[in-house]
Design an enzyme around this catalytic site. Sequence first.
Site, PDB file in Angstrom:
ATOM      1  N   ARG A 156     -10.296 -23.567  18.017  1.00 27.09           N
ATOM      2  CA  ARG A 156     -11.151 -23.493  19.207  1.00 27.09           C
ATOM      3  C   ARG A 156     -12.648 -23.534  18.879  1.00 27.09           C
ATOM      4  NH1 ARG A 156     -10.131 -17.172  21.066  1.00 27.09           N
ATOM      5  NH2 ARG A 156     -10.914 -16.219  19.165  1.00 27.09           N
ATOM      6  N   TYR A 158      -7.303 -17.924   7.854  1.00 28.79           N
ATOM      7  CA  TYR A 158      -6.580 -18.066   6.579  1.00 28.79           C
ATOM      8  C   TYR A 158      -5.202 -18.693   6.809  1.00 28.79           C
ATOM      9  CZ  TYR A 158      -9.241 -14.436   3.848  1.00 28.79           C
ATOM     10  OH  TYR A 158     -10.160 -13.701   3.153  1.00 28.79           O
ATOM     11  N   ILE A 159      -4.444 -18.061   7.690  1.00 26.90           N
ATOM     12  CA  ILE A 159      -3.025 -18.430   7.793  1.00 26.90           C
ATOM     13  C   ILE A 159      -2.862 -19.840   8.348  1.00 26.90           C
ATOM     14  CG2 ILE A 159      -0.802 -17.794   8.830  1.00 26.90           C
ATOM     15  CD1 ILE A 159      -1.643 -14.871   8.646  1.00 26.90           C
ATOM     16  N   ALA A 165      -9.286 -15.443  -2.126  1.00 29.28           N
ATOM     17  CA  ALA A 165      -9.005 -16.880  -2.156  1.00 29.28           C
ATOM     18  C   ALA A 165      -8.274 -17.275  -0.900  1.00 29.28           C
ATOM     19  CB  ALA A 165      -8.150 -17.212  -3.372  1.00 29.28           C
ATOM     20  N   GLU A 220     -17.512 -25.099 -15.560  1.00 31.19           N
ATOM     21  CA  GLU A 220     -18.707 -25.067 -16.414  1.00 31.19           C
ATOM     22  C   GLU A 220     -19.970 -25.301 -15.588  1.00 31.19           C
ATOM     23  OE1 GLU A 220     -19.426 -28.420 -19.193  1.00 31.19           O
ATOM     24  OE2 GLU A 220     -17.584 -29.292 -18.394  1.00 31.19           O
ATOM     25  N   CYS A 275       1.970 -13.244   1.508  1.00 33.32           N
ATOM     26  CA  CYS A 275       1.410 -13.812   0.280  1.00 33.32           C
ATOM     27  C   CYS A 275       2.424 -14.479  -0.650  1.00 33.32           C
ATOM     28  CB  CYS A 275       0.714 -12.711  -0.528  1.00 33.32           C
ATOM     29  SG  CYS A 275      -0.179 -11.522   0.458  1.00 33.32           S
ATOM     30  N   LYS A 298       4.425 -17.452   0.888  1.00 35.76           N
ATOM     31  CA  LYS A 298       3.391 -18.458   1.201  1.00 35.76           C
ATOM     32  C   LYS A 298       2.955 -19.200  -0.065  1.00 35.76           C
ATOM     33  CE  LYS A 298      -0.577 -17.658   0.488  1.00 35.76           C
ATOM     34  NZ  LYS A 298      -1.510 -16.845   1.231  1.00 35.76           N
ATOM     35  N   GLY A 346       0.819  -1.211   0.000  1.00 36.05           N
ATOM     36  CA  GLY A 346       0.000   0.000   0.000  1.00 36.05           C
ATOM     37  C   GLY A 346       0.849   1.257   0.000  1.00 36.05           C
ATOM     38  N   ASP A 369      -3.472  -2.706   6.289  1.00 35.99           N
ATOM     39  CA  ASP A 369      -3.785  -3.506   7.476  1.00 35.99           C
ATOM     40  C   ASP A 369      -3.806  -2.695   8.761  1.00 35.99           C
ATOM     41  OD1 ASP A 369      -3.856  -5.612   5.752  1.00 35.99           O
ATOM     42  OD2 ASP A 369      -2.232  -6.754   6.678  1.00 35.99           O
ATOM     43  N   GLU A 381      -4.032 -22.403   5.728  1.00 35.92           N
ATOM     44  CA  GLU A 381      -3.118 -22.490   4.583  1.00 35.92           C
ATOM     45  C   GLU A 381      -1.843 -23.236   4.969  1.00 35.92           C
ATOM     46  OE1 GLU A 381      -4.387 -18.555   1.975  1.00 35.92           O
ATOM     47  OE2 GLU A 381      -2.624 -18.397   3.245  1.00 35.92           O
ATOM     48  N   THR A 400       4.707  -7.085   4.416  1.00 34.43           N
ATOM     49  CA  THR A 400       4.261  -8.440   4.741  1.00 34.43           C
ATOM     50  C   THR A 400       4.037  -9.270   3.487  1.00 34.43           C
ATOM     51  OG1 THR A 400       3.234  -7.683   6.778  1.00 34.43           O
ATOM     52  CG2 THR A 400       2.443  -9.778   5.892  1.00 34.43           C
ATOM     53  N   CYS A 401       3.332  -8.735   2.509  1.00 37.38           N
ATOM     54  CA  CYS A 401       2.966  -9.513   1.317  1.00 37.38           C
ATOM     55  C   CYS A 401       4.192 -10.114   0.641  1.00 37.38           C
ATOM     56  CB  CYS A 401       2.194  -8.622   0.340  1.00 37.38           C
ATOM     57  SG  CYS A 401       1.869  -9.440  -1.221  1.00 37.38           S
ATOM     58  N   HIS A 411     -16.179 -26.668 -21.993  1.00 35.52           N
ATOM     59  CA  HIS A 411     -16.193 -28.095 -21.691  1.00 35.52           C
ATOM     60  C   HIS A 411     -14.940 -28.789 -22.180  1.00 35.52           C
ATOM     61  CE1 HIS A 411     -18.140 -31.900 -20.810  1.00 35.52           C
ATOM     62  NE2 HIS A 411     -17.761 -32.348 -21.995  1.00 35.52           N
ATOM     63  N   TYR A 468      11.182  -3.447  -5.807  1.00 33.25           N
ATOM     64  CA  TYR A 468      10.440  -2.407  -5.095  1.00 33.25           C
ATOM     65  C   TYR A 468      11.288  -1.146  -4.926  1.00 33.25           C
ATOM     66  CZ  TYR A 468       5.995  -4.571  -3.875  1.00 33.25           C
ATOM     67  OH  TYR A 468       4.729  -5.079  -3.936  1.00 33.25           O
TER      68      TYR A 468
HETATM   69  P1  NDP Z   1      -7.745 -14.668  11.232  1.00 31.02           P
HETATM   70  O1  NDP Z   1      -8.351 -13.574  11.998  1.00 31.02           O
HETATM   71  O2  NDP Z   1      -8.256 -15.024   9.883  1.00 31.02           O
HETATM   72  O3  NDP Z   1      -7.751 -15.991  12.102  1.00 31.02           O
HETATM   73  C1  NDP Z   1      -7.321 -16.039  13.416  1.00 31.02           C
HETATM   74  C2  NDP Z   1      -7.667 -17.397  13.965  1.00 31.02           C
HETATM   75  O4  NDP Z   1      -7.085 -17.555  15.250  1.00 31.02           O
HETATM   76  C3  NDP Z   1      -9.172 -17.605  14.119  1.00 31.02           C
HETATM   77  O5  NDP Z   1      -9.448 -18.928  13.770  1.00 31.02           O
HETATM   78  C4  NDP Z   1      -9.388 -17.352  15.605  1.00 31.02           C
HETATM   79  O6  NDP Z   1     -10.467 -18.053  16.140  1.00 31.02           O
HETATM   80  C5  NDP Z   1      -8.113 -17.883  16.175  1.00 31.02           C
HETATM   81  N1  NDP Z   1      -7.764 -17.296  17.468  1.00 31.02           N
HETATM   82  C6  NDP Z   1      -7.740 -15.993  17.815  1.00 31.02           C
HETATM   83  N2  NDP Z   1      -7.343 -15.841  19.095  1.00 31.02           N
HETATM   84  C7  NDP Z   1      -7.112 -17.081  19.565  1.00 31.02           C
HETATM   85  C8  NDP Z   1      -6.679 -17.598  20.803  1.00 31.02           C
HETATM   86  N3  NDP Z   1      -6.434 -16.799  21.839  1.00 31.02           N
HETATM   87  N4  NDP Z   1      -6.562 -18.937  20.942  1.00 31.02           N
HETATM   88  C9  NDP Z   1      -6.824 -19.759  19.890  1.00 31.02           C
HETATM   89  N5  NDP Z   1      -7.222 -19.332  18.695  1.00 31.02           N
HETATM   90  C10 NDP Z   1      -7.362 -18.013  18.534  1.00 31.02           C
HETATM   91  O7  NDP Z   1      -6.198 -14.287  11.186  1.00 31.02           O
HETATM   92  P2  NDP Z   1      -4.983 -14.811  10.358  1.00 31.02           P
HETATM   93  O8  NDP Z   1      -3.823 -14.525  11.226  1.00 31.02           O
HETATM   94  O9  NDP Z   1      -5.179 -16.196   9.863  1.00 31.02           O
HETATM   95  O10 NDP Z   1      -4.966 -13.855   9.098  1.00 31.02           O
HETATM   96  C11 NDP Z   1      -5.010 -12.431   9.256  1.00 31.02           C
HETATM   97  C12 NDP Z   1      -5.577 -11.775   8.033  1.00 31.02           C
HETATM   98  O11 NDP Z   1      -4.641 -11.848   6.987  1.00 31.02           O
HETATM   99  C13 NDP Z   1      -6.833 -12.441   7.493  1.00 31.02           C
HETATM  100  O12 NDP Z   1      -7.979 -11.911   8.087  1.00 31.02           O
HETATM  101  C14 NDP Z   1      -6.780 -12.156   6.027  1.00 31.02           C
HETATM  102  O13 NDP Z   1      -7.488 -10.986   5.725  1.00 31.02           O
HETATM  103  C15 NDP Z   1      -5.299 -11.949   5.753  1.00 31.02           C
HETATM  104  N6  NDP Z   1      -4.779 -13.087   4.988  1.00 31.02           N
HETATM  105  C16 NDP Z   1      -5.256 -13.325   3.726  1.00 31.02           C
HETATM  106  C17 NDP Z   1      -4.800 -14.396   2.997  1.00 31.02           C
HETATM  107  C18 NDP Z   1      -5.362 -14.650   1.649  1.00 31.02           C
HETATM  108  O14 NDP Z   1      -5.976 -13.760   1.091  1.00 31.02           O
HETATM  109  N7  NDP Z   1      -5.215 -15.839   1.093  1.00 31.02           N
HETATM  110  C19 NDP Z   1      -3.776 -15.303   3.512  1.00 31.02           C
HETATM  111  C20 NDP Z   1      -3.339 -14.966   4.836  1.00 31.02           C
HETATM  112  C21 NDP Z   1      -3.832 -13.902   5.532  1.00 31.02           C
HETATM  113  P3  NDP Z   1     -11.991 -17.502  16.070  1.00 31.02           P
HETATM  114  O15 NDP Z   1     -12.489 -17.818  14.678  1.00 31.02           O
HETATM  115  O16 NDP Z   1     -12.680 -18.314  17.115  1.00 31.02           O
HETATM  116  O17 NDP Z   1     -11.940 -16.062  16.381  1.00 31.02           O
END
Ligand code: NDP
Length: 451
Positions: A198, A177-178, A340, A439, A47, A50, A15, A302, A181, A41-42, A434, A98
């Site tokens: 959880r 996501y993370i 995605a 499709e 990204c 990854k 950004g 972010d 993945e 980060t990206c 096809h 960059y």
């Molecule tokens: P997310 O917010 O997507 O996920 C965090 C996860 O950790 C959730 O499952 C959450 O559970 C859990 N969690 C949070 N606190 C605790 C805790 N104290 N104990 C146990 N589990 C916990 O964050 P990410 O770090 O995975 O990714 C951050 C952001 O980065 C994403 O929102 C996304 O926008 C971006 N991203 C995008 C990608 C892509 O486009 N492919 C790839 C990677 C990142 P709960 O659901 O219960 O809250």
Amino acid sequence: MTFDYDLFVIGGGSGGVRAGRVAAATGAKVALAEEFRMGGTCVIRGCVPKKLMVFASTYSEMFEDARAYGWDVTDGAFDWPRFRGKLDAELERLEGIYRKLLNGSDVTIYDARATIKDAHTVTLSTGEDITAKHILVATGGRPVLPHIEGAEYGITSNEVFNLEQLPKSILIVGGGYIASEFAGIMNGLGCKVTQFYRGEQILRGFDNEARGLVAEGMRAKGVDLHLGTNVLKMEKRDEGIWVQATNGSEAIYDQVMFATGRAPNTEGMGLAEVGVELGRRGEIIVDQYSQTKVPSIFAIGDVTDRVQLTPVAIREGMAFVETVFKGNPTPVDHDLIPSAVFTQPELGTIGLTEEEAAENGPIEVYSTSFKPMNHGFAGRDDRVLMKLIVCAETRKVLGCHIVADHAGEMIQLAGIAVKMGATKEDFDRTVAVHPTMAEELVTMKEPVRTA
Ligand code: NDP
């Protein structure tokens, strides 16, 4: 009052770099400070590395598939140091690009940490004060460890790319996501993967049917996924990291990776002190033009915790330049963003989930799940999902959810139609390509459900 610069950007991620370059192209005098590596980060720890790891991890299945298709190949071993060396070189190359782009755009680079002194002044870690008419904060976010005893023995997505050796076993904590993945990546690279989430199903917020199929596919590939489970306590032992789970079980892993969310990088920046409003999680509060409570200070990406995606940060940066340097006030459109998740299987999505849409009803749900041709021939049981959520009144496609190989590529294109407001009949009028998986998106005749 004269300033050293028209714009000072803090943060050299996707950004910040884009905003800096585009602002400079308008003739503005621009500087940018980055305390770590250019690319953010990206490029450096998100990204890009990854996705390269996703590519690396999918080869393990290809040996088996190749044999099923008649090739005489034997399984090979994955050489992590060899891959890591190439990965490091690639990231260095991208970082160089960059820098070159910024230099080529006449943006002055400061390899230093910058904090805010007042509405028009930043202080660099070198001690230097620099003034600017506008300041753009684009400092991104960082992974956070949960408050769990022994959590400090775990790693995050920041460290996972730099491991000296690939762990034989890894516990991944989180269901976002993370976490999801990396469960697929490490599993594909040959690690024994356990994932704790959880909640009741991973990928909270995505379409339930899609989440279910992703989880099922991950398990079928070997990820030992435990739902409703978290880490209670961790200890460092000679054999590895001992983990006690909330379900009472105990196990030792070579590594534990927390992917439990990210926090905005606003600590110690001097933001609140100059009057910038921060949210509960430390995120910078901005209006639709990315302007903070201090008129000369803007924030994108972010650090504002709107939608944490690289292309969104880039758009926010471009809209900022349009608004401030081109006199054309441009709010950022955060509606209908395709995205995605590079899980294995992959998930592509845009618009409303079935659950969200049903709340505003009435809707029709078109959904089909099947074994694709390539997997069937190879003797795999993996199924894919093609799903459309349609408004029963306007006939508009409100959401599209795909679980399949290359779902990210597919949703980018389906996303154009959805963003344009295509109806189910527009999809139907389009001739099928096809034989493909996608499709099915234009050949689903009857809704499987209405709500
Ligand atoms: P997310 O917010 O997507 O996920 C965090 C996860 O950790 C959730 O499952 C959450 O559970 C859990 N969690 C949070 N606190 C605790 C805790 N104290 N104990 C146990 N589990 C916990 O964050 P990410 O770090 O995975 O990714 C951050 C952001 O980065 C994403 O929102 C996304 O926008 C971006 N991203 C995008 C990608 C892509 O486009 N492919 C790839 C990677 C990142 P709960 O659901 O219960 O809250």
